[in-house]
Scaffold this motif. Structure first.
Motif, PDB file in Angstrom:
ATOM      1  N   LEU A  69       0.857  -1.186   0.000  1.00 47.62           N
ATOM      2  CA  LEU A  69       0.000   0.000   0.000  1.00 47.62           C
ATOM      3  C   LEU A  69       0.901   1.247   0.000  1.00 47.62           C
ATOM      4  O   LEU A  69       1.646   1.483   0.948  1.00 47.62           O
ATOM      5  CB  LEU A  69      -0.882  -0.036   1.252  1.00 47.62           C
ATOM      6  CG  LEU A  69      -2.221   0.676   1.206  1.00 47.62           C
ATOM      7  CD1 LEU A  69      -3.122   0.155   2.313  1.00 47.62           C
ATOM      8  CD2 LEU A  69      -2.066   2.168   1.325  1.00 47.62           C
ATOM      9  N   THR A  71       1.387   5.312  -0.227  1.00 49.19           N
ATOM     10  CA  THR A  71       0.625   6.538   0.052  1.00 49.19           C
ATOM     11  C   THR A  71       1.440   7.774  -0.325  1.00 49.19           C
ATOM     12  O   THR A  71       2.599   7.922   0.081  1.00 49.19           O
ATOM     13  CB  THR A  71       0.236   6.611   1.540  1.00 49.19           C
ATOM     14  OG1 THR A  71      -0.435   5.407   1.909  1.00 49.19           O
ATOM     15  CG2 THR A  71      -0.694   7.798   1.798  1.00 49.19           C
ATOM     16  N   PRO A 101      -3.927   4.373  -3.020  1.00 50.71           N
ATOM     17  CA  PRO A 101      -5.126   5.190  -2.804  1.00 50.71           C
ATOM     18  C   PRO A 101      -4.816   6.681  -2.931  1.00 50.71           C
ATOM     19  O   PRO A 101      -3.671   7.112  -2.764  1.00 50.71           O
ATOM     20  CB  PRO A 101      -5.523   4.865  -1.350  1.00 50.71           C
ATOM     21  CG  PRO A 101      -4.390   4.098  -0.751  1.00 50.71           C
ATOM     22  CD  PRO A 101      -3.304   3.959  -1.759  1.00 50.71           C
ATOM     23  N   TRP A 126      -7.324   3.162   5.550  1.00 50.44           N
ATOM     24  CA  TRP A 126      -6.493   2.232   4.761  1.00 50.44           C
ATOM     25  C   TRP A 126      -6.615   0.804   5.302  1.00 50.44           C
ATOM     26  O   TRP A 126      -6.577  -0.146   4.524  1.00 50.44           O
ATOM     27  CB  TRP A 126      -5.029   2.664   4.789  1.00 50.44           C
ATOM     28  CG  TRP A 126      -4.593   3.798   3.922  1.00 50.44           C
ATOM     29  CD1 TRP A 126      -3.287   4.194   3.710  1.00 50.44           C
ATOM     30  CD2 TRP A 126      -5.382   4.708   3.122  1.00 50.44           C
ATOM     31  NE1 TRP A 126      -3.224   5.263   2.856  1.00 50.44           N
ATOM     32  CE2 TRP A 126      -4.490   5.610   2.477  1.00 50.44           C
ATOM     33  CE3 TRP A 126      -6.744   4.863   2.885  1.00 50.44           C
ATOM     34  CZ2 TRP A 126      -4.925   6.630   1.622  1.00 50.44           C
ATOM     35  CZ3 TRP A 126      -7.180   5.887   2.044  1.00 50.44           C
ATOM     36  CH2 TRP A 126      -6.291   6.738   1.431  1.00 50.44           C
ATOM     37  N   SER A 150       1.494   5.997   6.831  1.00 47.91           N
ATOM     38  CA  SER A 150       2.035   4.633   6.897  1.00 47.91           C
ATOM     39  C   SER A 150       2.563   4.324   8.295  1.00 47.91           C
ATOM     40  O   SER A 150       2.398   3.207   8.802  1.00 47.91           O
ATOM     41  CB  SER A 150       3.153   4.457   5.862  1.00 47.91           C
ATOM     42  OG  SER A 150       2.674   4.720   4.564  1.00 47.91           O
TER      43      SER A 150
END
Lengths: 350, 42
Positions: A69, A71, A101, A126, A150
């Motif tokens: 993921l 960011t 995202p 998230w 994060s």
């Protein structure tokens, strides 16, 4: 008043460059090409906690592929990450299922200007996104605001975090000092540097954090005004050596700025500074990022604390420093960043 | 619910951007000799 310095950048975005870029924007820039780049990848919308969230999700082609993921931050967007996608998804042996995202209030994610939409809250979104996609754990990567989100994710959901790879240490991060511990001389020098940096370069962040609404009437009404506000940061924070065109194409710069323009997200994007200022990443006694943490440092990054300062709050298992690159690592040096991401996650053997 | 998304900006928005760019009120102009002069509207 000395007008000669308006060709340079010492007092803000160069007039000469702004005129050149505005002319290109008017006569040559082709938004359709940006749309084609966006739509080349699978984009999705979902609803999380009543908010529409946009994301890209590309499955890796490797025999082993782990969810990652990524960011972004400000003044960037998910567009910053497009170049890195194939570098992470195309390897046949080890690859990533990449999830990118758009932060709430950025790009095609819903504008959220409600109280409490800070990095910790985004981390909770998230986590729900991860669950919606059917993953029990994810690797995390981020810079700028994305580093804060994060980090918050890794703190709040350690059981769901495979590893954390940062190319920036969140600006509000302060480690917890146990009784009797003191900062080293190196750390104190860094803190002095940061204080000086904020005095000289931090006006934008102070304005975002205190009176964002006043700022954005003009920026949302004038494309050149919006462009100047954002462009200054690409100039100052990248490894462009005084020449933006040496590191970014005009299409890359304007694609990102035009995204902000069309989605009218300058207010909602800078608003996260306001919310984060009320909830800084000041680590308490129990706060420590326990998962494996990889750090990659690019020389023209805004600022970077000494390793010992980072290690007080993070379980650093990987640290690499490059000779080139700046704040916008995925856009400036996608090859270098992707190699670090692959090396780190291979190393921790997830 | 997750649903596919495709980016598509309207022609009206593209035209509006171009018009606003053309109508930019520059604070300073660069003259033919390269010297920058403030814009004076009277």
């Amino acid at each position: 008043m000395d007008l000669s310095n308006r060709t340079g950048w010492s007092t803000g975005s160069s007039l000469a460059y702004m005129k050149e870029l505005a002319a290109y924007w008017t006569d040559e820039f082709d938004w359709q090409k940006v749309e084609d780049q966006i739509n080349f990848y699978p984009n999705f919308l979902t609803e999380i906690d009543g908010k529409q969230i946009h994301f890209i999700h590309v499955k890796g082609k490797g025999r082993k592929s782990i969810p990652l993921l990524i960011t972004h931050g400000w003044p960037g967007s998910f567009l910053e990450m497009l170049k890195i996608i194939p570098l992470l998804t195309d390897h046949q042996d080890f690859s990533f299922d990449v999830i990118i995202p758009s932060l709430p209030g950025f790009g095609f994610s819903e504008k959220v200007t409600a109280t409490g939409c800070n990095s910790r809250y985004v981390a909770s979104l998230w986590y729900q996104l991860m669950q919606q996609l059917g993953y029990k754990q994810v690797g995390l990567q981020g810079g700028d605001i994305g580093a804060g989100v994060s980090t918050a994710f890794a703190l709040q959901y350690p059981e769901a975090t495979l590893g954390l790879m940062l190319n920036y240490i969140p600006g509000s991060y302060q480690p917890f000092l146990k009784e009797g511990e003191v900062f080293t001389a190196e750390e104190l020098t860094y803190k002095k540097y940061i204080a000086d940096w904020f005095a000289k370069e931090g006006a934008y962040a102070h304005l975002h954090s205190t009176k964002p609404l006043t700022l954005v009437y003009g920026l949302n009404d004038s494309p050149v005004g919006l462009c100047a506000w954002m462009l200054e940061k690409f100039y100052a924070w990248s490894d462009c050596n005084g020449n933006l065109d040496s590191i970014f194409t005009k299409d890359e710069l304007l694609g990102n700025i035009t995204l902000y323009w069309f989605t009218e997200t300058i207010h909602s994007s800078v608003y996260i500074y306001y919310e984060n200022s009320k909830s800084p990443l000041v680590f308490g006694k129990e706060d420590f990022v326990k998962c494996p943490v990889g750090i990659v440092k690019f020389p023209k990054e805004i600022s970077f604390p000494p390793r010992i300062y980072v290690e007080r709050g993070y379980n650093v298992t990987y640290w690499n420093e490059h000779q080139q690159g700046g704040h916008f690592a995925a856009l400036e040096q996608p090859e270098l960043l992707s190699k670090d991401i692959i090396r780190f996650f291979k190393q921790i053997n997830v | 619910m997750i649903k596919p998304f495709e980016c598509s900006i309207s022609k009206a928005a593209l035209d509006d951007l171009k018009t606003r760019l053309i109508n930019t009120r520059w604070t300073y102009q660069i003259g033919p000799d390269g010297v920058q002069v403030p814009v004076l509207r009277i």
